[in-house]
Design a protein around this motif. Sequence first.
Motif, short mmCIF file in Angstrom:
data_model
loop_
_atom_site.label_atom_id
_atom_site.label_comp_id
_atom_site.label_asym_id
_atom_site.label_seq_id
_atom_site.Cartn_x
_atom_site.Cartn_y
_atom_site.Cartn_z
N GLY A 60 -42.85 -74.50 8.51
CA GLY A 60 -41.95 -73.50 9.11
C GLY A 60 -40.64 -73.48 8.95
O GLY A 60 -40.10 -74.60 9.19
N GLU A 61 -40.09 -72.23 8.60
CA GLU A 61 -38.56 -72.16 8.46
C GLU A 61 -38.16 -71.18 9.47
O GLU A 61 -38.95 -69.93 9.21
N THR A 62 -36.98 -71.19 9.97
CA THR A 62 -36.36 -70.14 10.53
C THR A 62 -35.63 -69.32 9.80
O THR A 62 -35.22 -67.85 10.33
N VAL A 63 -35.13 -69.96 8.80
CA VAL A 63 -34.12 -68.86 7.71
C VAL A 63 -34.84 -67.73 7.41
O VAL A 63 -36.18 -67.91 7.13
N GLY A 64 -34.31 -66.78 6.80
CA GLY A 64 -34.59 -65.83 6.41
C GLY A 64 -34.62 -65.85 4.76
O GLY A 64 -33.78 -66.80 4.44
N VAL A 65 -34.54 -64.92 3.82
CA VAL A 65 -34.66 -65.08 2.41
C VAL A 65 -33.09 -64.65 2.11
O VAL A 65 -32.37 -65.42 1.33
N LYS A 76 -40.99 -67.93 5.85
CA LYS A 76 -39.60 -67.88 6.54
C LYS A 76 -39.47 -66.98 7.60
O LYS A 76 -40.73 -66.18 7.99
N ARG A 77 -38.45 -67.07 8.56
CA ARG A 77 -38.29 -66.37 9.77
C ARG A 77 -39.52 -66.77 10.69
O ARG A 77 -40.08 -65.88 11.55
N LEU A 78 -40.10 -68.07 10.77
CA LEU A 78 -40.90 -68.47 11.63
C LEU A 78 -40.47 -68.75 13.10
O LEU A 78 -39.09 -69.21 12.90
N PRO A 79 -40.84 -68.94 14.19
CA PRO A 79 -40.07 -69.48 15.28
C PRO A 79 -39.37 -70.90 15.33
O PRO A 79 -38.54 -71.15 16.04
N PRO A 114 -48.90 -58.21 1.30
CA PRO A 114 -48.64 -58.66 2.43
C PRO A 114 -48.64 -57.91 3.74
O PRO A 114 -48.49 -56.85 3.95
N GLN A 115 -49.19 -58.67 5.00
CA GLN A 115 -49.12 -58.07 6.05
C GLN A 115 -47.92 -58.25 6.78
O GLN A 115 -47.30 -59.34 6.70
N GLU A 116 -47.75 -57.31 7.64
CA GLU A 116 -46.30 -57.51 8.25
C GLU A 116 -46.37 -58.53 9.55
O GLU A 116 -47.43 -58.61 10.06
N TYR A 117 -45.18 -59.27 9.66
CA TYR A 117 -45.36 -60.10 10.96
C TYR A 117 -43.73 -59.85 11.23
O TYR A 117 -42.65 -59.63 10.41
N VAL A 118 -43.58 -60.00 12.49
CA VAL A 118 -42.34 -59.82 13.19
C VAL A 118 -41.49 -61.07 12.95
O VAL A 118 -41.94 -62.16 13.29
N ALA A 119 -40.22 -61.11 12.62
CA ALA A 119 -39.44 -62.17 12.52
C ALA A 119 -39.32 -62.95 13.82
O ALA A 119 -39.18 -62.44 14.85
N GLY A 120 -39.43 -64.36 13.77
CA GLY A 120 -39.50 -65.10 14.87
C GLY A 120 -40.95 -65.44 15.50
O GLY A 120 -41.25 -65.96 16.52
N THR A 121 -42.00 -64.97 14.73
CA THR A 121 -43.40 -65.31 15.02
C THR A 121 -44.07 -66.07 14.15
O THR A 121 -43.44 -66.18 13.12
N TRP A 122 -45.21 -66.66 14.35
CA TRP A 122 -45.99 -67.66 13.43
C TRP A 122 -46.74 -66.66 12.33
O TRP A 122 -47.85 -67.08 12.17
#
Length: 485
Positions: free
Chosen positions: A206-211, A329-332, A457-465
Motif C-alpha cells: 500500500g502506498e499513500t502517494v499518488g502518481v 497508490k493513494r491508499l490509507p 478500472p473501478q473508481e475508489y476514493v483517494a485514501g481508501t483501500w
Amino acid sequence: MAALVLFGGGGDLAMRMLLPSLYFLEHDGLLPDGLKIIGAARSDETRDEYVAKVRASVEGKAKADDAWSEEAWARMDARLDYLPVDATSADSLKPLKDKVGDGGVTSFLAVSPSLYGRIVTALKDAGMAGPKDRVVLEKPVGRDLKTFLEIDDAVAHAFRENQVFRIDHYLGKETVQNLIALRFGNTIFEPLWNNLSIDHVQITVGETVGVGDRWPYYDEYGALRDMLQNHMLQLLCLVAMEPPSDLDPDSVRNEKVKVLRSLRPITHEEAERVTVRGQYVAGTSEGKPAKGYEEERGQPSDTETFVAIRADIDNWRWAGVPFFMRTGKRLPEKRTEIVIQFKPVPHSIFDRDDTGEVQANRLVIELQPEEDISLSVMNKRPGLDQRMQLQPIKMSLSWGQNDRRAKPPRRRIAYERLLLDALHGDSTLFVRRDEAEQAWKWVDEVSEAWADGEIKPQEYVAGTWGPDAADMLMARTGREWNSGD
Ligand code: BG6
C-alpha cells in the motif's frame, strides 16, 4: 572492479537513491578500494558542479540518519567524477572508456528503459562490455513479454547473462532477506509451510502517494506492470519457492522460476472473478485533499492505480492455497506486508462463548513502514477465572526484540545491498532473464484478459483501500484482508 558508471547520473534515481547509498557504503568502509564513481549524463556540467549537487543530495539524508562524516565525504569526493556523454553513441563513450581503463566497469543504467537497447550496443562497441564488465538494469525492462525480449536480446548480444544485473529493489530490502533466513534457518516453519497448515497468503503493498508528475511513465504501465509484475511476484516467489540447495545465485533463481512457471494462468473468463482494477478519484490522503488520477493526468485514462489479484500455484506444496495480492497508490497507509495465514486448529476444546474465539495463527512479515516479523499465537489470559480465557498475542521475531537495550542498526536503503552485490558480482538478489520472462508471460495474460473483456478500472476514493470489489475478492472465499491491527 575499477569503476562504477552511473548513466543518468544527474537524474532522480541517482540523486535520491544511488548516490546516497554509495555514500553510506563509503561511510561504513564497504566500497572496494580504488573504485571510481563516474556520473555520466547528457548535461554539460563540470565535475565540480556535479559533485556539489551530489553532496547536496547526500548530506541531508546522511545527517538525518546520523551518519554524516566529513572524512567519509572526502573519501567519496575523491572517487567521484563526471563526464557529459551521449550514451547511445560509441564515439561519445570513448573518453569515458579512456577514463575507466581496462580494470572492469559496472555500468548502471538509470535512464529511460527505451534507451537500454541502444546503450548496451554502444557499450559493446566502445569496449565496455568485456568479460570483466557488468551492466545493471533498472525496472521496468519492457512493458510486456515482447518488448522485454526485444530489449533483453540486445542486452544478451552485448553481455553474457552472468554479467547482467536486473534490479528489483524489493529484493534488497532487509526483511525480504530475513524471510529467507526465517524459512531456511529454522526447523519450525518449514514443516508447516504448505497446504496442510497454511490457509492462504496475502501480499499488500500500500502506498499513500499518488502518481502526481510521474504520469507520463505511469499511464503506460499502471499498477499491474509497475508493481505486480516485479516486486509482488518476487515476494510471492520467495514465500512459495522450494528450499534451494544453497545460496548460489542460480540455485535460488532456479527455485523462483519454478514458482513462476507453476502460476495458474488467468483465463479471460476468470479475469473478472479473480482480478480487480481500480483508479483513484479525488479524496483525502494523509489528512489533505488529494486529486483524482485523471485530474493529475489532465484527461480521461483507463490506467489502473490499484490492482488486486488472486493467484494460484499449481504444485504439490501449494495446491488449494490462494495467494491474494493487492497494491495501489493513494491508499490509507504506506504498508507493505506478507501475511501467512495458518489454518484453524482442527478441533477447539475451548468453549467459544466463555473463552473467546480461538484465532488461527498468523505470521506477518512487515517490510514497511516497520521492519518486523510477528507471529500471533493464542495465550491464556492471566487470572483465576473459573473458565479459561484466551487472548491472541503477537510475538515479535525481529532483531530488536532480542536485546532491547541495543541500538538497532540503521535502516539501510535497499540499493546499498544491491549496489554492493553488483560490485562484487553476486547476482543472487537480481532477476534472471527467465524469471522476468515468466513473470511477463503471466502478467500479459492478465492484461490481455482485461483488454479482451473490456475490464476497466473501478473508481475508489483517494485514501481508501481500493474498490469494494477488492474486499469481495476475499469475502467470496470467506476471508478478509489483514487490517493491520
Ligand atoms: C517503484 C515503483 O518500483 O517502487 C513506484 O515504480 C513505487 O511506483 C515504488 O512507488 C515503491 O517502492 P518502495 O520501496 O517505496 O515500496
